[in-house]
Design a protein around this motif. Sequence first.
Motif, PDB file in Angstrom:
ATOM      1  N   ILE A 156       1.251 -15.357 -18.250  1.00 40.73           N
ATOM      2  CA  ILE A 156       0.628 -15.895 -17.044  1.00 40.73           C
ATOM      3  C   ILE A 156      -0.792 -16.353 -17.383  1.00 40.73           C
ATOM      4  N   THR A 157      -1.146 -17.541 -16.925  1.00 40.81           N
ATOM      5  CA  THR A 157      -2.482 -18.072 -17.212  1.00 40.81           C
ATOM      6  C   THR A 157      -3.475 -17.760 -16.091  1.00 40.81           C
ATOM      7  N   ASN A 158      -3.077 -17.965 -14.845  1.00 36.97           N
ATOM      8  CA  ASN A 158      -3.962 -17.692 -13.710  1.00 36.97           C
ATOM      9  C   ASN A 158      -3.648 -16.299 -13.163  1.00 36.97           C
ATOM     10  N   PHE A 159      -4.494 -15.335 -13.528  1.00 30.64           N
ATOM     11  CA  PHE A 159      -4.237 -13.934 -13.190  1.00 30.64           C
ATOM     12  C   PHE A 159      -5.419 -13.390 -12.402  1.00 30.64           C
ATOM     13  N   THR A 160      -5.129 -12.477 -11.474  1.00 32.24           N
ATOM     14  CA  THR A 160      -6.172 -11.901 -10.637  1.00 32.24           C
ATOM     15  C   THR A 160      -7.190 -11.104 -11.456  1.00 32.24           C
ATOM     16  N   LYS A 161      -8.435 -11.102 -10.992  1.00 31.74           N
ATOM     17  CA  LYS A 161      -9.468 -10.297 -11.638  1.00 31.74           C
ATOM     18  C   LYS A 161      -9.522  -8.889 -11.060  1.00 31.74           C
ATOM     19  N   LYS A 162      -8.786  -8.672  -9.965  1.00 32.25           N
ATOM     20  CA  LYS A 162      -8.752  -7.349  -9.351  1.00 32.25           C
ATOM     21  C   LYS A 162      -7.815  -6.432 -10.144  1.00 32.25           C
ATOM     22  N   THR A 163      -8.031  -5.123 -10.021  1.00 32.29           N
ATOM     23  CA  THR A 163      -7.236  -4.181 -10.805  1.00 32.29           C
ATOM     24  C   THR A 163      -6.268  -3.351  -9.966  1.00 32.29           C
ATOM     25  N   ASP A 164      -6.343  -3.439  -8.630  1.00 26.41           N
ATOM     26  CA  ASP A 164      -5.439  -2.633  -7.815  1.00 26.41           C
ATOM     27  C   ASP A 164      -4.019  -3.150  -7.921  1.00 26.41           C
ATOM     28  N   ILE A 165      -3.055  -2.273  -7.749  1.00 24.71           N
ATOM     29  CA  ILE A 165      -1.657  -2.593  -7.997  1.00 24.71           C
ATOM     30  C   ILE A 165      -1.128  -3.669  -7.050  1.00 24.71           C
ATOM     31  N   ILE A 166      -1.622  -3.688  -5.820  1.00 28.72           N
ATOM     32  CA  ILE A 166      -1.126  -4.684  -4.859  1.00 28.72           C
ATOM     33  C   ILE A 166      -1.548  -6.088  -5.273  1.00 28.72           C
ATOM     34  N   SER A 167      -2.815  -6.257  -5.643  1.00 29.48           N
ATOM     35  CA  SER A 167      -3.298  -7.573  -6.080  1.00 29.48           C
ATOM     36  C   SER A 167      -2.589  -8.028  -7.350  1.00 29.48           C
ATOM     37  N   VAL A 168      -2.378  -7.094  -8.277  1.00 32.66           N
ATOM     38  CA  VAL A 168      -1.721  -7.438  -9.541  1.00 32.66           C
ATOM     39  C   VAL A 168      -0.269  -7.858  -9.293  1.00 32.66           C
ATOM     40  N   MET A 169       0.452  -7.102  -8.474  1.00 30.03           N
ATOM     41  CA  MET A 169       1.847  -7.440  -8.190  1.00 30.03           C
ATOM     42  C   MET A 169       1.951  -8.779  -7.463  1.00 30.03           C
ATOM     43  N   HIS A 170       1.006  -9.023  -6.576  1.00 30.68           N
ATOM     44  CA  HIS A 170       0.995 -10.313  -5.869  1.00 30.68           C
ATOM     45  C   HIS A 170       0.760 -11.446  -6.861  1.00 30.68           C
ATOM     46  N   SER A 171      -0.125 -11.229  -7.815  1.00 25.65           N
ATOM     47  CA  SER A 171      -0.409 -12.250  -8.825  1.00 25.65           C
ATOM     48  C   SER A 171       0.786 -12.462  -9.747  1.00 25.65           C
ATOM     49  N   VAL A 172       1.472 -11.378 -10.090  1.00 27.76           N
ATOM     50  CA  VAL A 172       2.620 -11.474 -11.005  1.00 27.76           C
ATOM     51  C   VAL A 172       3.778 -12.207 -10.349  1.00 27.76           C
ATOM     52  N   PHE A 173       4.199 -11.743  -9.164  1.00 32.20           N
ATOM     53  CA  PHE A 173       5.377 -12.326  -8.532  1.00 32.20           C
ATOM     54  C   PHE A 173       5.069 -13.643  -7.828  1.00 32.20           C
ATOM     55  N   GLY A 174       3.788 -13.906  -7.602  1.00 27.77           N
ATOM     56  CA  GLY A 174       3.432 -15.192  -7.016  1.00 27.77           C
ATOM     57  C   GLY A 174       3.550 -16.341  -8.004  1.00 27.77           C
ATOM     58  N   THR A 175       3.634 -16.024  -9.288  1.00 27.49           N
ATOM     59  CA  THR A 175       3.739 -17.067 -10.320  1.00 27.49           C
ATOM     60  C   THR A 175       5.082 -17.030 -11.043  1.00 27.49           C
ATOM     61  N   VAL A 176       6.051 -16.326 -10.463  1.00 30.45           N
ATOM     62  CA  VAL A 176       7.320 -16.120 -11.162  1.00 30.45           C
ATOM     63  C   VAL A 176       8.053 -17.440 -11.460  1.00 30.45           C
ATOM     64  N   HIS A 177       7.901 -18.446 -10.614  1.00 26.83           N
ATOM     65  CA  HIS A 177       8.654 -19.693 -10.784  1.00 26.83           C
ATOM     66  C   HIS A 177       7.928 -20.734 -11.619  1.00 26.83           C
ATOM     67  N   HIS A 178       6.612 -20.607 -11.730  1.00 24.80           N
ATOM     68  CA  HIS A 178       5.881 -21.649 -12.448  1.00 24.80           C
ATOM     69  C   HIS A 178       4.841 -21.118 -13.433  1.00 24.80           C
ATOM     70  N   GLY A 179       4.692 -19.809 -13.525  1.00 29.86           N
ATOM     71  CA  GLY A 179       3.649 -19.274 -14.396  1.00 29.86           C
ATOM     72  C   GLY A 179       4.148 -18.457 -15.563  1.00 29.86           C
ATOM     73  N   TRP A 180       5.414 -18.022 -15.541  1.00 29.53           N
ATOM     74  CA  TRP A 180       5.942 -17.202 -16.618  1.00 29.53           C
ATOM     75  C   TRP A 180       6.414 -18.077 -17.772  1.00 29.53           C
ATOM     76  N   ASN A 181       6.275 -17.516 -18.981  1.00 30.08           N
ATOM     77  CA  ASN A 181       6.716 -18.240 -20.177  1.00 30.08           C
ATOM     78  C   ASN A 181       7.786 -17.407 -20.870  1.00 30.08           C
ATOM     79  N   TRP A 182       8.999 -17.942 -20.953  1.00 28.76           N
ATOM     80  CA  TRP A 182      10.105 -17.111 -21.440  1.00 28.76           C
ATOM     81  C   TRP A 182       9.964 -16.741 -22.913  1.00 28.76           C
ATOM     82  N   GLU A 183       9.389 -17.655 -23.724  1.00 24.75           N
ATOM     83  CA  GLU A 183       9.174 -17.313 -25.143  1.00 24.75           C
ATOM     84  C   GLU A 183       8.217 -16.128 -25.279  1.00 24.75           C
TER      85      GLU A 183
END
Length: 610
Positions: A228-255
């Motif tokens: 993931i290239t655009n990742f949250t600067k916050k460290t709480d689990i809710i912000s991180v999970m939102h950042s992770v799953f919010g980019t699932v379709h266009h931010g993840w790199n399978w390699e």
Amino acid sequence: MSGRVTHEMEIGSGPSSRRHTQPSSHIHKVERPPQQNLLTEFQTVIKETFFHDEPLKAFQGQKSHTRFFLVLKAIFPILEWARSYNLEKFRGDLIAGLTIASLCVPQDIAYAKLANLDPQYGLYSSFVPPLIYAFMGSSRDIAIGPVAVVSLWIGTMVQNEIDPKKNALAYRGLVFTATFFAGVTQFALGFFRLGFLIDFLSHAAIVGFVAGVAITVGLQQLKGLLGITNFTKKTDIISVMHSVFGTVHHGWNWETIVIGLSFLAFLLLTKYIAKKYPKLFWVSAIAPLTSVIIATFCVYITRADKEGVAIVQYIKKGINPSSAHEIYWTGDLLLKGFKIGVVAGLIALPEAIAIGRTFAAVKDYNVDGNKEMVARGTMNIVGSMTSCFVATGSFSRSAVNFMAGCTTAVANIVMSCVVLLTLELIAPLFKYTPNAVLASIIIAAVVPLVDIPAAILLWKIDKFDFLACMGAFFGVVFKSMETGLLIAVAISFAKILLQVTRPRTAVLGRLPGTLVYRNVEQYPNALTVSGIMIIRVDSAIYFSNSNYIKERILRWLSNEEEDLKINSQPRIKFLIIEMSPVTDIDTSGIHSFEELHKTLQNRDVMVRLI
């Protein structure tokens, strides 16, 4: 705790036929001890508080030149054991040093990224600090370098003040400033023999805080693990999970995901093998370096970096440059660096010293806590001026160092030499190292920090300790590291205040067939004597708890008399207060007992202190 009453008591056959024998007529009066003068009492208090280990005893009766040499040995413990150093010991240290070097090089690169610094700064921090510690530290087994918890603290807190991408120079300056004050804090605690202050952060709070940080560190690595290239600067689990799953379709790199998960599985497998078969500890030790070499080679030959796989890109060659000029000595950033550094220094101490003492106990030698703090403070002060961020004792490296057969701190010197060769010769070869493998190394390193068995043990032994553990854990995971730390400190102090102001008291009864008296709530079959009540006070009596103890004793007495009245049994005529657990009593405590005595006289109850 238990008390034994000096009056011999026996229980009759029926509920109302209890009897007790009269005390022996031969009573030996214990005379008061000789009264000490004020100066002697003051000296005793100072000695027991700050100099209980008698650090100056070795200097007594020595000549001037001998004292000078003893001072040097106190500052540099290496002078004490170096005289007996031999080739056999060096062989063990060489093997251990090379082994932990293979572990530290990839970890240092990863921890530098965790602190939002260029990779070489992690290597710098495993070059200078271990050398200084080898000369000044008292532990033979501790391996020095950056650790995940402190790296994340530095990275998170400094990033809140300065953006590392927009102003890298100012960011580094604040990191070095924080490192300097972390060292000053550690040095001051050791030099002024104030190490007992870190004990105010309870073990339970540390377990929860470290576990929460471990989870937070692992969540932060999802950025590198998933590409993931655009990742949250916050460290709480809710912000991180939102950042992770919010980019699932266009931010993840399978390699990147394939690389990261493959090597994560490999690293966890090697840890499992090392845990199940301790003799194969080296498998886990060399696994990170093996992963970096294989992953770097695969990315280089396939040019996966052109397919979106993020790589390290560049590691600057050469040894540590001076950074003294980058430290903020004035202005607002000086104060911010001071705040971040003090906390970083305190976080780095408890577990590291505990690790050293654990290994020292196995090998039967002593680790001086104050010397350890001075050594760690010195290495971080010097480190801040040589482009290092906060270094401390690493649990994973120290465990490997111990298992590899280290005999002295020379293993740290060997590790530093390997890091030096890495900086001078092979640093550029890590250019194609994928960030995903570094993320997997960090995740594998922090997994053991989530100590579930310790949390279960806390639940079984002390529910309040478990509350402190969970409070610190959830504070870190759901809010921030600062919140978790504040909760940990607050609950630790609350426990201390609660124990001081609300000490335990207990009604005692005699265990059948013995002369031993125990808490009747813990031992329901304990027998009491008609007309007599025995209460034990389980704490020193101070101004903060004297009124509570008096009121609690009166409440015990009132409740017992109500029960006796309902059952038509004789009232309480004698109250015996068992005082053997009471180690001290101040004037407020004496005054409270005088009031208690007057109250009981009005109730026609005779009181005795034993």
